[in-house]
Design an enzyme around this catalytic site. Structure first.
Site, PDB file in Angstrom:
ATOM      1  N   TYR A   1      27.717  39.201 -90.815  1.00  0.00           N
ATOM      2  CA  TYR A   1      26.753  40.088 -90.144  1.00  0.00           C
ATOM      3  C   TYR A   1      25.475  40.283 -90.969  1.00  0.00           C
ATOM      4  O   TYR A   1      24.513  40.875 -90.485  1.00  0.00           O
ATOM      5  CB  TYR A   1      27.360  41.473 -89.850  1.00  0.00           C
ATOM      6  CG  TYR A   1      28.586  41.492 -88.972  1.00  0.00           C
ATOM      7  CD1 TYR A   1      29.020  40.349 -88.296  1.00  0.00           C
ATOM      8  CD2 TYR A   1      29.316  42.663 -88.801  1.00  0.00           C
ATOM      9  CE1 TYR A   1      30.153  40.378 -87.503  1.00  0.00           C
ATOM     10  CE2 TYR A   1      30.452  42.703 -88.002  1.00  0.00           C
ATOM     11  CZ  TYR A   1      30.871  41.557 -87.361  1.00  0.00           C
ATOM     12  OH  TYR A   1      31.995  41.597 -86.582  1.00  0.00           O
TER      13      TYR A   1
ATOM     14  N   GLY B   1      32.877  45.768 -74.381  1.00  0.00           N
ATOM     15  CA  GLY B   1      32.521  44.435 -73.870  1.00  0.00           C
ATOM     16  C   GLY B   1      31.118  44.025 -74.277  1.00  0.00           C
ATOM     17  O   GLY B   1      30.436  43.311 -73.527  1.00  0.00           O
TER      18      GLY B   1
END
Ligand code: NAP
Length: 281
Positions: free
Chosen positions: A51, A198
């Site tokens: 990340y 999601g």
């Protein structure tokens, strides 16, 4: 249940039941979001070498008023760093970037990255050995995996001395990965739920608005509560101040069983998990 409450892991240590996701957040935006999260009471931050924000996490933890030992930091081994020597170095890099003497939980991010597709079993076994050695000298407290399916876990368990305590997988009403969840439960491995919203797609499911209204909650709160009631460990990500608080206000209501089942019935409506054996990274 409170925000600081945790699940007991298979090594006896505790992991907070709600984590704070940081994927796609970097620099000042990431740091600020973590500072808000710590202020709101989150005590579990989820990052990864991939990340590119471990330094931001480290800085936020240092700048916050919360002592390091009250914060649970998870990071993940990058896909390019599998194998014994590379993993050893990568652990040191994470410790340096996070600016901390220890990592609470380190995961192998993906079981079968493209660079190791010919020898993924051996690469995982070697990485695990390096991670176990880091546990022995106190640099990592707990080991786990991410995106592992049962056959990847079976392979790892052939040589592992320390059993994985957590498997972080994509889990939300659209994708419940029943076989992997069952395997994890049978092996006393916690199901950590990544992309619990999601990655934003969950908000497109109309039925969730009606249910959220019934409980006088937002869709995000409903879905995160659903995740907790499945004994998952949701890791919602947000860089929006109000949402940091909103996503934490999920410990003071219960979803009825009939509505849990309705939400379970939304499979496939907002995307599904990638196949870890064919991911192009
Ligand atoms: P997510 O948490 O499912 O959804 C994040 C998205 O929803 C962002 O666009 C966010 O927007 C929005 N959002 C958050 N709270 C909201 C709310 N209350 N109302 C409306 N929108 C809201 O997405 P994710 O980042 O894919 O997954 C969460 C975490 O899981 C990651 O950050 C990472 O830590 C972890 N993860 C792990 C893996 C893995 O391979 N192990 C893969 C993916 C993710 P804003 O930020 O703009 O507010």
């Amino acid at each position: 249940m409170a925000l600081t409450e945790g699940y007991q892991m298979n090594n006896g240590l505790t992991i907070p039941k709600l984590g704070f996701g940081t994927f796609q957040a970097q620099d000042q935006e990431c740091k600020q979001a973590i500072l808000w999260a710590l202020e709101a009471g989150y005590r579990h931050i989820d990052t990864a070498q991939g990340y590119k924000n471990e330094e931001d996490v480290g800085e936020a933890v240092k700048e916050s008023a919360v002592p390091r030992e009250e914060i649970f930091i998870t990071t993940k081994l990058d896909n390019k760093e599998h194998g014994y020597d590379k993993t050893k170095k990568a652990i040191e890099e994470s410790l340096r970037k996070l600016d901390t003497p220890y990592i609470d939980l380190m995961l192998i991010h993906w079981p079968n990255p493209i660079h190791f597709r010919d020898n993924w079993k051996q690469a995982n076994a070697e990485s695990w050995k390096a991670m176990e050695e880091a546990v022995a000298i106190g640099k990592i407290k707990t080991l786990g995996v991410s995106n592992f399916l049962p056959h990847h876990l079976d392979a790892l368990l052939e040589t592992a001395n320390i059993k994985p305590a957590v498997n972080q997988i994509l889990l939300n009403p659209s994708e419940m990965q029943p076989e992997t969840v069952k395997y994890n439960n049978e092996h006393n491995i916690i199901n950590a739920a990544y992309s619990p919203l999601g990655t934003g797609k969950i908000f497109e499911i109309d039925e969730l608005s009606d249910l959220a209204e019934k409980y006088d909650r937002s869709i995000a709160q409903l879905v995160l509560r659903w995740s907790l009631q499945h004994a998952f460990l949701p890791l919602p990500k947000t860089v929006t101040k109000e949402r940091v608080w909103e996503n934490a206000a999920i410990f003071d209501f219960d979803i009825e069983e009939v509505d849990m089942q309705r939400i379970d019935g939304l499979a496939g409506r907002a995307g599904s998990a990638k196949d870890p054996d064919t991911v192009p990274f």
